[in-house]
Design a protein around this motif. Structure first.
Motif, short mmCIF file in Angstrom:
data_model
loop_
_atom_site.label_atom_id
_atom_site.label_comp_id
_atom_site.label_asym_id
_atom_site.label_seq_id
_atom_site.Cartn_x
_atom_site.Cartn_y
_atom_site.Cartn_z
N TYR A 40 0.85 -1.20 0.00
CA TYR A 40 0.00 0.00 0.00
C TYR A 40 0.88 1.25 0.00
CZ TYR A 40 -3.53 -3.36 1.56
OH TYR A 40 -4.36 -4.43 1.66
N THR A 47 2.81 7.58 -6.19
CA THR A 47 2.05 8.81 -6.47
C THR A 47 2.95 10.03 -6.25
OG1 THR A 47 0.08 7.69 -5.65
CG2 THR A 47 -0.08 10.06 -5.96
N GLU A 74 -3.96 0.22 -6.63
CA GLU A 74 -5.12 0.39 -5.75
C GLU A 74 -4.92 1.48 -4.71
OE1 GLU A 74 -8.02 -0.86 -5.89
OE2 GLU A 74 -7.75 -2.53 -7.30
N HIS A 75 -3.67 1.78 -4.40
CA HIS A 75 -3.40 2.77 -3.34
C HIS A 75 -2.79 4.06 -3.84
CE1 HIS A 75 -4.36 -0.76 -1.07
NE2 HIS A 75 -4.71 0.08 -0.12
N GLY A 77 -3.04 7.97 -5.43
CA GLY A 77 -3.90 9.14 -5.22
C GLY A 77 -3.83 10.06 -6.43
N SER A 78 -4.50 11.18 -6.34
CA SER A 78 -4.65 12.07 -7.49
C SER A 78 -3.33 12.61 -8.04
CB SER A 78 -5.55 13.24 -7.11
OG SER A 78 -5.59 14.13 -8.20
N VAL A 109 -7.02 0.89 -13.37
CA VAL A 109 -7.10 1.25 -11.94
C VAL A 109 -6.27 2.51 -11.68
CG1 VAL A 109 -6.54 0.51 -9.58
CG2 VAL A 109 -7.57 -1.12 -11.18
N SER A 112 -8.15 5.51 -12.80
CA SER A 112 -9.27 5.89 -11.95
C SER A 112 -8.80 6.46 -10.61
CB SER A 112 -10.27 4.73 -11.81
OG SER A 112 -10.12 4.09 -10.58
N LYS A 113 -7.72 5.91 -10.05
CA LYS A 113 -7.23 6.43 -8.77
C LYS A 113 -6.57 7.79 -8.90
CE LYS A 113 -8.40 2.83 -6.35
NZ LYS A 113 -9.35 2.86 -5.25
N THR A 114 -5.92 8.04 -10.03
CA THR A 114 -5.17 9.30 -10.16
C THR A 114 -5.98 10.38 -10.86
OG1 THR A 114 -4.21 8.65 -12.29
CG2 THR A 114 -2.96 8.04 -10.30
#
Ligand code: F6P
Length: 258
Positions: A40, A47, A74-75, A77-78, A109, A112-114
């Protein structure tokens, strides 16, 4: 103390980046072999790293598959800003992974997460050469291949050679050949011996190893004591611009052999 621990870790990071002659190494505390939280944390660090290295404008980020990449994704961020837009694409097509850890899934993924976008490359496994070649002529596939060629960043993992060969259900002949050639590491569908020399390559479309050399931003993510030997082998000849994100267990094991 925590401070000493941080300083110690910092020293290890410096030693590793100097040993491999790479741009940077970031070491997460723990062992990803048996601690999910380490994976994680790879997501946070990836990121932050991409936030630092990705320029403004339109970035194309080619990503590989595997469980490390999938968990890291999955972990995240933007990463999207008013001035920076990111498109995630798979780096190579169909190299034999389960659906959820395929590069296509990882790039979806990550997008979508970033807050970015993604494009998939649909190339089924186990095609005859004829079908494969005609598929390559398809405009929709050509379009994604062109995007992959234009990527200015690549994020990938590193695996153990025989473990990866077995996971991909490679033939007995191929297994024997890998053993005879002392393959210890795998990345991008290429197999490497302990000196980091390529001993075998799975022929697939998308990014080739020589292309990676020319990509300005390269991030490798791999940890765990069990992967230390593979990481060391691959990293010996890794592109000099590589950032390595790893964990304490792998880092200590790598430095033992120095
Ligand atoms: O198959 C894609 C891939 O990125 C390989 O190049 C690499 O060896 C492997 O996955 C790593 O997988 P894992 O993170 O599951 O060890």
């Amino acid at each position: 103390s925590v401070m000493n621990q941080l300083l110690g870790m910092h020293q290890v990071e410096k030693e590793i980046s100097q040993y491999f002659g790479i741009k940077r190494c970031i070491v997460v505390a723990g062992n990803s072999d048996n601690q999910e939280k380490v994976l994680y944390e790879f997501g946070d660090i990836l990121t932050d790293s991409l936030d630092l290295i990705l320029p403004e404008g339109e970035n194309i980020i080619a990503v590989m598959g595997g469980t490390t990449m999938a968990m890291t994704a999955e972990h995240m961020g933007s990463l999207e800003t008013e001035k920076r837009h990111n498109l995630f694409v798979p780096a190579r097509g169909g190299i034999g992974e389960a659906m959820t850890v395929q590069a296509n899934s990882v790039s979806a993924v990550m997008a979508s997460k970033t807050g970015g976008h993604h494009r998939a490359l649909y190339v089924p496994e186990q095609l005859s050469l004829e079908t494969y070649n005609s598929l390559l002529q398809e405009p929709s596939i050509q379009e994604v291949l062109t995007l992959i060629e234009q990527s200015n960043c690549v994020v990938h993992s590193i695996g153990r050679a025989l473990h990866m060969a077995a996971r991909r259900k490679m033939s007995d002949d191929e297994m024997v050949m890998l053993k005879q050639n002392n393959a210890v590491a795998e990345s991008f569908g290429y197999f490497f011996d302990e000196e980091g020399e390529v001993v075998y390559k799975i022929p697939r479309i998308g990014l080739q190893l020589k292309d990676v050399q020319k990509i300005p931003n390269v991030v490798a993510i791999a940890g765990g004591k069990t992967k230390a030997k593979a990481i060391r082998a691959y990293m010996k000849n890794a592109p000099k611009q590589t950032w390595l994100i790893t964990d304490e267990a792998a880092a200590n094991e790598i430095l033992k052999g120095v």
